[in-house]
Enzyme design. Structure first.
Site, PDB file in Angstrom:
ATOM      1  N   GLY A 113       0.847  -1.186   0.000  1.00  0.00           N
ATOM      2  CA  GLY A 113       0.000   0.000   0.000  1.00  0.00           C
ATOM      3  C   GLY A 113       0.880   1.232   0.000  1.00  0.00           C
ATOM      4  O   GLY A 113       2.095   1.160   0.193  1.00  0.00           O
ATOM      5  N   GLY A 163       2.440   4.683   1.372  1.00  0.00           N
ATOM      6  CA  GLY A 163       2.797   5.142   2.710  1.00  0.00           C
ATOM      7  C   GLY A 163       4.245   4.823   3.014  1.00  0.00           C
ATOM      8  O   GLY A 163       4.910   4.093   2.295  1.00  0.00           O
ATOM      9  N   SER A 164       4.694   5.403   4.136  1.00  0.00           N
ATOM     10  CA  SER A 164       6.125   5.345   4.404  1.00  0.00           C
ATOM     11  C   SER A 164       6.591   3.973   4.885  1.00  0.00           C
ATOM     12  O   SER A 164       7.717   3.579   4.621  1.00  0.00           O
ATOM     13  CB  SER A 164       6.523   6.436   5.381  1.00  0.00           C
ATOM     14  OG  SER A 164       5.627   6.433   6.439  1.00  0.00           O
ATOM     15  N   VAL A 165       5.736   3.221   5.591  1.00  0.00           N
ATOM     16  CA  VAL A 165       6.205   1.908   6.069  1.00  0.00           C
ATOM     17  C   VAL A 165       6.421   0.982   4.880  1.00  0.00           C
ATOM     18  O   VAL A 165       7.462   0.312   4.761  1.00  0.00           O
ATOM     19  CB  VAL A 165       5.192   1.247   7.034  1.00  0.00           C
ATOM     20  CG1 VAL A 165       5.730  -0.081   7.534  1.00  0.00           C
ATOM     21  CG2 VAL A 165       4.887   2.160   8.188  1.00  0.00           C
ATOM     22  N   GLU A 225      -0.759  -2.009  -6.647  1.00  0.00           N
ATOM     23  CA  GLU A 225      -1.681  -1.018  -7.172  1.00  0.00           C
ATOM     24  C   GLU A 225      -0.875   0.196  -7.614  1.00  0.00           C
ATOM     25  O   GLU A 225      -1.001   0.688  -8.720  1.00  0.00           O
ATOM     26  CB  GLU A 225      -2.578  -0.675  -5.994  1.00  0.00           C
ATOM     27  CG  GLU A 225      -3.810   0.035  -6.236  1.00  0.00           C
ATOM     28  CD  GLU A 225      -4.480   0.276  -4.897  1.00  0.00           C
ATOM     29  OE1 GLU A 225      -5.333  -0.518  -4.505  1.00  0.00           O
ATOM     30  OE2 GLU A 225      -4.145   1.271  -4.245  1.00  0.00           O
TER      31      GLU A 225
HETATM   32  N1  COA Z   1      -6.780   7.091  15.502  1.00  0.00           N
HETATM   33  C1  COA Z   1      -6.890   8.363  15.058  1.00  0.00           C
HETATM   34  N2  COA Z   1      -6.026   8.917  14.173  1.00  0.00           N
HETATM   35  C2  COA Z   1      -4.996   8.175  13.769  1.00  0.00           C
HETATM   36  C3  COA Z   1      -4.801   6.857  14.212  1.00  0.00           C
HETATM   37  C4  COA Z   1      -5.757   6.311  15.116  1.00  0.00           C
HETATM   38  N3  COA Z   1      -5.638   5.071  15.564  1.00  0.00           N
HETATM   39  N4  COA Z   1      -3.680   6.377  13.633  1.00  0.00           N
HETATM   40  C5  COA Z   1      -3.190   7.344  12.848  1.00  0.00           C
HETATM   41  N5  COA Z   1      -3.980   8.432  12.942  1.00  0.00           N
HETATM   42  C6  COA Z   1      -3.816   9.696  12.240  1.00  0.00           C
HETATM   43  C7  COA Z   1      -2.381  10.226  12.316  1.00  0.00           C
HETATM   44  O1  COA Z   1      -2.191  10.959  13.499  1.00  0.00           O
HETATM   45  C8  COA Z   1      -2.319  11.093  11.073  1.00  0.00           C
HETATM   46  O2  COA Z   1      -3.034  12.287  11.347  1.00  0.00           O
HETATM   47  P1  COA Z   1      -2.630  13.683  10.664  1.00  0.00           P
HETATM   48  O3  COA Z   1      -2.896  13.490   9.192  1.00  0.00           O
HETATM   49  O4  COA Z   1      -3.567  14.659  11.297  1.00  0.00           O
HETATM   50  O5  COA Z   1      -1.185  13.878  10.985  1.00  0.00           O
HETATM   51  C9  COA Z   1      -3.155  10.311  10.068  1.00  0.00           C
HETATM   52  O6  COA Z   1      -3.989   9.456  10.849  1.00  0.00           O
HETATM   53  C10 COA Z   1      -2.326   9.478   9.104  1.00  0.00           C
HETATM   54  O7  COA Z   1      -1.511   8.623   9.846  1.00  0.00           O
HETATM   55  P2  COA Z   1      -0.013   8.274   9.438  1.00  0.00           P
HETATM   56  O8  COA Z   1       0.619   7.597  10.606  1.00  0.00           O
HETATM   57  O9  COA Z   1       0.664   9.479   8.893  1.00  0.00           O
HETATM   58  O10 COA Z   1      -0.194   7.132   8.368  1.00  0.00           O
HETATM   59  P3  COA Z   1      -0.263   7.055   6.792  1.00  0.00           P
HETATM   60  O11 COA Z   1      -0.033   8.350   6.113  1.00  0.00           O
HETATM   61  O12 COA Z   1       0.619   5.929   6.448  1.00  0.00           O
HETATM   62  O13 COA Z   1      -1.810   6.675   6.527  1.00  0.00           O
HETATM   63  C11 COA Z   1      -3.790   5.340   6.554  1.00  0.00           C
HETATM   64  C12 COA Z   1      -2.404   5.603   7.185  1.00  0.00           C
HETATM   65  C13 COA Z   1      -4.394   4.130   7.224  1.00  0.00           C
HETATM   66  C14 COA Z   1      -4.687   6.562   6.747  1.00  0.00           C
HETATM   67  C15 COA Z   1      -3.563   5.093   5.007  1.00  0.00           C
HETATM   68  O14 COA Z   1      -2.623   4.079   4.818  1.00  0.00           O
HETATM   69  C16 COA Z   1      -4.856   4.690   4.313  1.00  0.00           C
HETATM   70  O15 COA Z   1      -5.645   5.534   3.927  1.00  0.00           O
HETATM   71  N6  COA Z   1      -5.099   3.370   4.178  1.00  0.00           N
HETATM   72  C17 COA Z   1      -6.332   2.841   3.584  1.00  0.00           C
HETATM   73  C18 COA Z   1      -6.229   2.686   2.103  1.00  0.00           C
HETATM   74  C19 COA Z   1      -5.142   1.741   1.706  1.00  0.00           C
HETATM   75  O16 COA Z   1      -4.745   0.863   2.441  1.00  0.00           O
HETATM   76  N7  COA Z   1      -4.644   1.939   0.497  1.00  0.00           N
HETATM   77  C20 COA Z   1      -3.596   1.139  -0.068  1.00  0.00           C
HETATM   78  C21 COA Z   1      -4.136  -0.116  -0.633  1.00  0.00           C
HETATM   79  S1  COA Z   1      -3.237  -0.689  -2.012  1.00  0.00           S
END
Ligand code: COA
Length: 503
Positions: A266, A268-270, A291
């Site tokens: 997916g 994202g940074s991880v 994707e």
């Molecule tokens: N509860 C509330 N907020 C949370 C949280 C939790 N448990 N965990 C993370 N957050 C917030 C972070 O604080 C951050 O907030 P900000 O934007 O205000 O700074 C935001 O969520 C994003 O978190 P981050 O740690 O920067 O992760 P990310 O940029 O890697 O995004 C998802 C994580 C889950 C939002 C993102 O991966 C996603 O939309 N996934 C669903 C779609 C997907 O998987 N697509 C790929 C499939 S091929």
């Protein structure tokens, strides 16, 4: 790069359809449904949506907007601020649009990215009136060559009454030949999709156009918005290390070889850090079937580690865009860009046996995952392709930091506040604290491992106390329903997921 319109518009009969973005936008009427090209900021229709926003300054109208996935160029922000979107699907990542969605200003349908095309083909969602699709070229034989993503463009073009082409002279002509457009037959009449390996080519190099539908060609030179990738920090690097060790253990156990299995990651940074970590690893001859391709995949190709990579969009940082797109010839024989209903197709994913890595917002002690809803109600981005891959993959992995918002939120909770991926679709969960391999574990075994290995030390005792008390109530998956959301209600009350007594 100097190119002429004639070099790109090689179907001369379309020349008299060339017009400005504003003229093309004037065909769009109140109540219409638009199908826009664009996936993770790549290959998005840019000029016509912006012209529509301009039109909204003097006219009231609303449209439904379907896309592949997220758009760049601030298009979602501008459209939602202008109030012209009635309904949006299947995915977005924009802060402004998100806030309009959460205020109820527009409807958002959060959809598995492989299914929009099926719904359109079945006629079970409103059909597309106008498809607006970015193109690198139109060939002599009437194929539209997409730019940096394919997304849902083939089905939008097939389903739409009218088609507007944004012919982008700034896109790289070398993209021609990289796409593989395969459009499945309707369900019930469909043949197996004949992909065995990620580089298999099964379709045409472009999207067939019905010229009678084309109402406008808008010539542009607008670049894609670069990805917003954050470099690995200590915690994401730690998660990547756990995953690399997990893969080593799979190899030792004889379940995988050093070639692993085709990888999906997916955005994202991880995910980027895991792939980046493979550059100096023993893993080799890797296949990617994903994707989106991010920067790290191209580093792996450069390092000779990745043999082939299939995707439906290429989303790169500014620096990487230059090094990749200026040397596309180096990558051409290794890359395939497909429609998202093929890149994310569960039939293909299950057959190839993918290792799927996606990101969670939170997961619970039994392994249910919430990827979309902040604190249970507020939309973040959407499920994207994560469900397509998680359900059908060979190993379904979810990663997240163990806490968010300076430690005030635990990403491991007693019960997720929204379920995107149920415990049945989740094999492995990883935080910077550790990794839990849940395969073959019953719910009570899962809870032990998740709390022990993945929870942040600050939240471990509260999670353990919940689990111990829940067990006294019995059940296959023990819960105390009135306390299942205590972490979330504590956050609403105290600004942290621990109550004052637990803090
Ligand atoms: N509860 C509330 N907020 C949370 C949280 C939790 N448990 N965990 C993370 N957050 C917030 C972070 O604080 C951050 O907030 P900000 O934007 O205000 O700074 C935001 O969520 C994003 O978190 P981050 O740690 O920067 O992760 P990310 O940029 O890697 O995004 C998802 C994580 C889950 C939002 C993102 O991966 C996603 O939309 N996934 C669903 C779609 C997907 O998987 N697509 C790929 C499939 S091929």
């Amino acid at each position: 790069m100097t190119v002429t319109v004639e070099e790109r518009l090689r179907y001369p009969q379309l020349a008299d359809k060339i017009m400005t973005a504003a003229e093309a936008a004037s065909f769009i009427k109140d109540g219409m449904t638009l199908g826009l090209s664009g996936f993770t900021r790549a290959g998005d229709a840019k000029a016509v949506p912006h012209a529509l926003v301009e039109r909204a300054k003097t006219e009231n109208f609303k449209v439904d907007v379907y896309t592949g996935a997220s758009l760049g160029s601030d298009t979602d922000a501008l459209m939602s601020d202008a109030g012209i979107v009635r309904k949006r699907l299947p995915f977005q990542v924009d802060r402004t649009m998100r806030s309009h969605i959460n205020k109820g200003d527009l409807y958002f349908v959060d959809q598995h990215l492989s299914v929009t095309a099926e719904y359109l083909r079945q006629g079970s969602i409103k059909g597309v009136d106008v498809a607006i699709v970015e193109a690198t070229a139109i060939t002599e034989d009437g194929l539209l060559i997409p730019t940096t993503s394919v997304g849902n463009s083939p089905i939008f073009i097939q389903d739409a009454d009218k088609v507007i082409i944004e012919l982008n002279l700034a896109s790289y002509p070398e993209l021609e030949g990289i796409h593989d457009i395969y459009i499945p037959e309707p369900q019930g009449e469909r043949q197996p999709i004949p992909i065995i390996h990620s580089a298999d080519r099964i379709g045409q190099k472009g999207i067939p156009l019905d010229m009678d539908k084309v109402i406008a060609v808008v010539v542009t030179d607008l670049e894609d918005s670069p990805s917003l990738i954050v470099p690995p920090d200590e915690e994401t690097q730690q998660m990547a290390n756990y995953l690399l060790d997990f893969f080593r253990d799979e190899v030792k156990a004889g379940r995988l070889t050093n070639k692993l299995a085709p990888l999906q990651s997916g955005i994202g940074s991880v995910a980027n850090a895991v792939l980046a970590g493979m550059v100096d690893s023993e893993f080799e001859d890797l296949e990617v079937f994903s994707e989106v391709l991010q920067d790290a995949v191209f580093d792996l190709i450069d390092a000779g580690k990745v043999k082939t990579a299939s995707c439906c969009s290429i989303t790169l940082s500014k620096e990487k865009m230059e090094s990749v797109f200026h040397h596309l010839d180096k990558y051409a024989d290794k890359l395939v860009l497909r429609p998202q209903e093929i890149s994310n197709n569960p039939e293909v994913i299950r057959r190839m046996g993918l290792i799927c890595m996606n990101t969670a917002l939170e997961f619970d002690i039994y392994g249910n995952v919430n990827s979309t809803h902040v604190l249970g109600t507020k939309m973040m981005n959407g499920i994207g392709g994560s469900g397509d891959f998680a359900r059908a993959g060979r190993i379904s992995i979810f990663v997240t930091k163990s806490t968010a918002k300076d430690g005030k939120i635990s990403s491991i909770v007693p019960f997720v506040s929204h379920v995107d991926h149920s415990e049945h679709d989740v094999d492995v969960v990883v935080t910077e604290q550790g990794i839990a391999d849940l395969r073959g574990l019953a719910p009570r075994e899962r809870a032990e491992l998740i709390i022990e290995n993945c929870a942040h030390p600050k939240y471990k005792s509260a999670l353990r106390a919940y689990f111990e008390e829940a067990k006294t109530h019995g059940g296959q998956t023990p819960h105390i329903l009135e306390k299942a959301f205590s972490f979330h209600t504590n956050f609403a009350k105290y600004g942290t997921m621990l109550s004052p007594e637990e803090n």
